[in-house]
Scaffold this motif. Structure first.
Motif, mmCIF file in Angstrom:
data_model
loop_
_atom_site.group_PDB
_atom_site.id
_atom_site.type_symbol
_atom_site.label_atom_id
_atom_site.label_comp_id
_atom_site.label_asym_id
_atom_site.label_seq_id
_atom_site.Cartn_x
_atom_site.Cartn_y
_atom_site.Cartn_z
ATOM 1 N N SER A 114 0.985 -0.871 -0.019
ATOM 2 C CA SER A 114 -0.232 0.069 0.085
ATOM 3 C C SER A 114 0.400 1.647 -0.127
ATOM 4 C CB SER A 114 -1.076 -0.095 1.603
ATOM 5 O OG SER A 114 -0.283 0.220 2.588
ATOM 6 N N ASP A 115 2.232 1.343 0.371
ATOM 7 C CA ASP A 115 3.182 2.755 0.509
ATOM 8 C C ASP A 115 4.812 2.446 0.106
ATOM 9 O OD1 ASP A 115 3.658 0.339 2.321
ATOM 10 O OD2 ASP A 115 3.623 2.525 3.743
ATOM 11 N N GLY A 116 4.866 1.206 -0.836
ATOM 12 C CA GLY A 116 5.938 0.754 -1.205
ATOM 13 C C GLY A 116 5.942 -0.692 -1.344
ATOM 14 N N PHE A 117 6.798 -1.121 -1.193
ATOM 15 C CA PHE A 117 7.697 -2.407 -2.087
ATOM 16 C C PHE A 117 8.199 -3.374 -0.714
ATOM 17 C CE2 PHE A 117 7.380 0.558 -5.689
ATOM 18 C CZ PHE A 117 6.840 -1.034 -7.011
ATOM 19 N N GLN A 118 7.729 -5.163 -1.464
ATOM 20 C CA GLN A 118 8.376 -5.847 -0.013
ATOM 21 C C GLN A 118 9.716 -6.377 -1.523
ATOM 22 O OE1 GLN A 118 6.180 -9.580 1.724
ATOM 23 N NE2 GLN A 118 6.683 -7.914 3.690
ATOM 24 N N LEU A 119 10.455 -6.451 -0.583
ATOM 25 C CA LEU A 119 12.002 -7.291 -1.364
ATOM 26 C C LEU A 119 11.213 -8.786 -0.894
ATOM 27 C CD1 LEU A 119 14.760 -5.007 -1.762
ATOM 28 C CD2 LEU A 119 12.358 -4.765 -3.443
ATOM 29 N N VAL A 120 10.999 -10.008 -2.221
ATOM 30 C CA VAL A 120 11.116 -11.861 -1.535
ATOM 31 C C VAL A 120 12.821 -11.841 -2.068
ATOM 32 C CG1 VAL A 120 8.644 -11.502 -0.950
ATOM 33 C CG2 VAL A 120 10.139 -11.731 -2.967
ATOM 34 N N ASP A 121 12.503 -13.101 -1.319
ATOM 35 C CA ASP A 121 14.257 -13.948 -1.727
ATOM 36 C C ASP A 121 12.858 -15.508 -2.951
ATOM 37 O OD1 ASP A 121 12.614 -15.911 -0.557
ATOM 38 O OD2 ASP A 121 13.558 -16.245 0.988
ATOM 39 N N ALA A 122 14.316 -16.612 -3.223
ATOM 40 C CA ALA A 122 13.423 -16.918 -4.111
ATOM 41 C C ALA A 122 12.518 -17.579 -3.730
ATOM 42 C CB ALA A 122 14.580 -18.163 -4.198
ATOM 43 N N ALA A 123 12.390 -18.100 -2.306
ATOM 44 C CA ALA A 123 11.091 -19.088 -2.041
ATOM 45 C C ALA A 123 9.881 -17.792 -1.752
ATOM 46 C CB ALA A 123 11.462 -19.321 -0.558
ATOM 47 N N GLY A 124 9.847 -16.451 -2.432
ATOM 48 C CA GLY A 124 8.749 -15.634 -1.836
ATOM 49 C C GLY A 124 8.958 -15.185 -0.326
ATOM 50 N N SER A 125 9.773 -15.559 0.857
ATOM 51 C CA SER A 125 9.946 -14.720 1.627
ATOM 52 C C SER A 125 10.220 -13.471 1.706
ATOM 53 C CB SER A 125 10.752 -15.533 2.256
ATOM 54 O OG SER A 125 9.735 -16.881 2.434
ATOM 55 N N PRO A 126 9.754 -12.538 2.298
ATOM 56 C CA PRO A 126 9.893 -11.347 2.509
ATOM 57 C C PRO A 126 11.397 -11.442 3.473
ATOM 58 C CG PRO A 126 8.065 -11.419 4.148
ATOM 59 C CD PRO A 126 8.619 -12.977 3.682
ATOM 60 N N VAL A 127 12.116 -9.908 2.369
ATOM 61 C CA VAL A 127 13.756 -10.099 2.952
ATOM 62 C C VAL A 127 14.076 -8.142 3.130
ATOM 63 C CG1 VAL A 127 15.656 -9.214 1.670
ATOM 64 C CG2 VAL A 127 14.484 -11.376 0.857
ATOM 65 N N ALA A 128 12.663 -7.933 2.815
ATOM 66 C CA ALA A 128 12.504 -6.474 3.254
ATOM 67 C C ALA A 128 11.655 -5.271 2.815
ATOM 68 C CB ALA A 128 14.315 -5.422 2.800
ATOM 69 N N THR A 129 11.420 -3.881 3.596
ATOM 70 C CA THR A 129 10.471 -3.428 3.597
ATOM 71 C C THR A 129 10.936 -1.976 2.309
ATOM 72 O OG1 THR A 129 8.721 -4.503 4.188
ATOM 73 C CG2 THR A 129 8.226 -2.374 3.830
ATOM 74 N N LEU A 130 10.239 -1.685 1.695
ATOM 75 C CA LEU A 130 11.075 -0.465 1.161
ATOM 76 C C LEU A 130 9.724 0.673 1.179
ATOM 77 C CD1 LEU A 130 12.525 -1.091 -2.442
ATOM 78 C CD2 LEU A 130 14.011 -0.778 -0.490
ATOM 79 N N THR A 131 9.272 1.983 1.669
ATOM 80 C CA THR A 131 8.232 2.921 1.189
ATOM 81 C C THR A 131 9.933 4.612 1.576
ATOM 82 O OG1 THR A 131 9.021 3.054 4.028
ATOM 83 C CG2 THR A 131 7.691 1.174 3.505
ATOM 84 N N ILE A 132 8.733 5.028 1.220
ATOM 85 C CA ILE A 132 8.875 6.695 0.601
ATOM 86 C C ILE A 132 9.255 7.367 2.129
ATOM 87 C CG2 ILE A 132 9.166 8.628 -0.321
ATOM 88 C CD1 ILE A 132 9.509 6.600 -2.033
ATOM 89 N N ASP A 133 10.662 7.911 2.886
ATOM 90 C CA ASP A 133 10.556 8.387 3.982
ATOM 91 C C ASP A 133 12.006 8.704 4.321
ATOM 92 O OD1 ASP A 133 10.652 9.329 6.990
ATOM 93 O OD2 ASP A 133 10.851 7.241 7.547
ATOM 94 N N GLY A 134 12.355 10.911 3.802
ATOM 95 C CA GLY A 134 12.983 11.393 4.244
ATOM 96 C C GLY A 134 14.423 10.837 3.134
ATOM 97 N N ALA A 135 15.633 10.638 3.197
ATOM 98 C CA ALA A 135 17.155 10.599 2.579
ATOM 99 C C ALA A 135 18.105 10.701 3.002
ATOM 100 C CB ALA A 135 16.679 11.834 1.512
#
Length: 271
Positions: A114-135
């Motif tokens: 809803s507010d960015g992306f979730q990066l997943v590995d080869a098994a589809g498991s979450p690795v990290a979440t990306l959101t817009i927030d600062g710099a």
């Protein structure tokens, strides 16, 4: 596993086109959903990273901002597939030890949230979440614009043009294993090994290549590649085929690599 015929992830619904179809000469290639990844993202949930970590994704290159400075690398993405490889660093991140970002190099896909992306590995498991927030704060070792969100230009859109479907004459299948360039003297060593761990190594007969690879059940294919020598060779440009390919399918037992327009790059047989 992505590389073992994972069904493509649902990423972003593309807007429908106009009601009337323009003449063929005026048809413009659709953007790949992956273009939505081009931005400056705060990274959360990534193993080993602090709260002040940002990932800047531009066409073909990334900058991973940590407290120590900036780590650089290359990345590729298409419909649901994503790969990244680290190749350098700036600021305090640049030490005698080669920089690493194991979590990022384990990514093989992405899913919109809803507010960015979730990066997943080869098994589809979450690795990290990306959101817009600062710099991040700029550093003396890098241009200030690297601490800002990249601009989406016409060149960016061309880079992320939607790949055509795999031609109906070809069938998706498992790419794992050793492959040799079809019609080339096997003694020259022109070929590629697609390993089960998602890495590949290859040669044109004189120059080596390596990187990461992933494929999906529809014939989509991506690979990253590192630096290679440029000696003249009598073999076949297999590492170049791998680096350019966005589609992969089988003509019988022959593995065919194609670019995003469906143009054949090369053919490989079991090595």
């Amino acid at each position: 596993m992505f590389r073992r015929l994972l069904a493509p992830l649902v990423v972003i619904a593309l807007l429908a086109g106009c009601a009337s179809t323009p003449p063929a000469a005026e048809v413009v290639a659709e953007d790949s959903p992956a273009i939505e990844l081009v931005d400056l993202w705060r990274v959360t949930g990534a193993e080993g990273e602090s709260a002040d970590t940002w990932l800047r994704l531009d066409a073909g290159e990334f900058q991973l901002w940590r407290d120590c400075g900036m780590i650089q690398g290359s990345w590729r993405a298409s419909n649901g597939l994503m790969l990244a490889s680290v190749f350098g660093a700036s600021g305090g991140c640049g030490t005698d030890t080669a920089p690493t970002a194991d979590w990022l190099e384990s990514v093989e896909g992405y899913v919109q949230t809803s507010d960015g992306f979730q990066l997943v590995d080869a098994a589809g498991s979450p690795v990290a979440t990306l959101t817009i927030d600062g710099a991040p704060d700029p550093i003396p070792d890098a241009a200030d614009f690297y601490a800002e969100a990249p601009e989406v230009t016409d060149e960016t859109r061309a880079y992320f043009a939607q790949a055509k479907p795999l031609p109906g004459s070809l069938t998706p299948g498992s790419l794992e294993g050793q492959w040799a360039a079809e019609g080339v003297d096997a003694s020259l060593g022109a070929g590629v090994d697609f390993a089960a761990d998602g890495t590949w190594t290859g040669s044109d007969g004189c120059n080596g290549g390596s990187g990461r690879w992933a494929a999906d059940a529809s014939g989509g294919f991506l690979a990253t590649s590192g630096v290679s020598t440029l000696m003249a060779c009598e073999g076949a440009l297999v590492p170049s085929w791998v680096a350019q390919a966005q589609l992969a399918g089988f003509d019988g037992d022959v593995l065919v690599l194609l670019d995003s327009d469906g143009v054949e790059l090369g053919r490989l047989v079991t090595g």
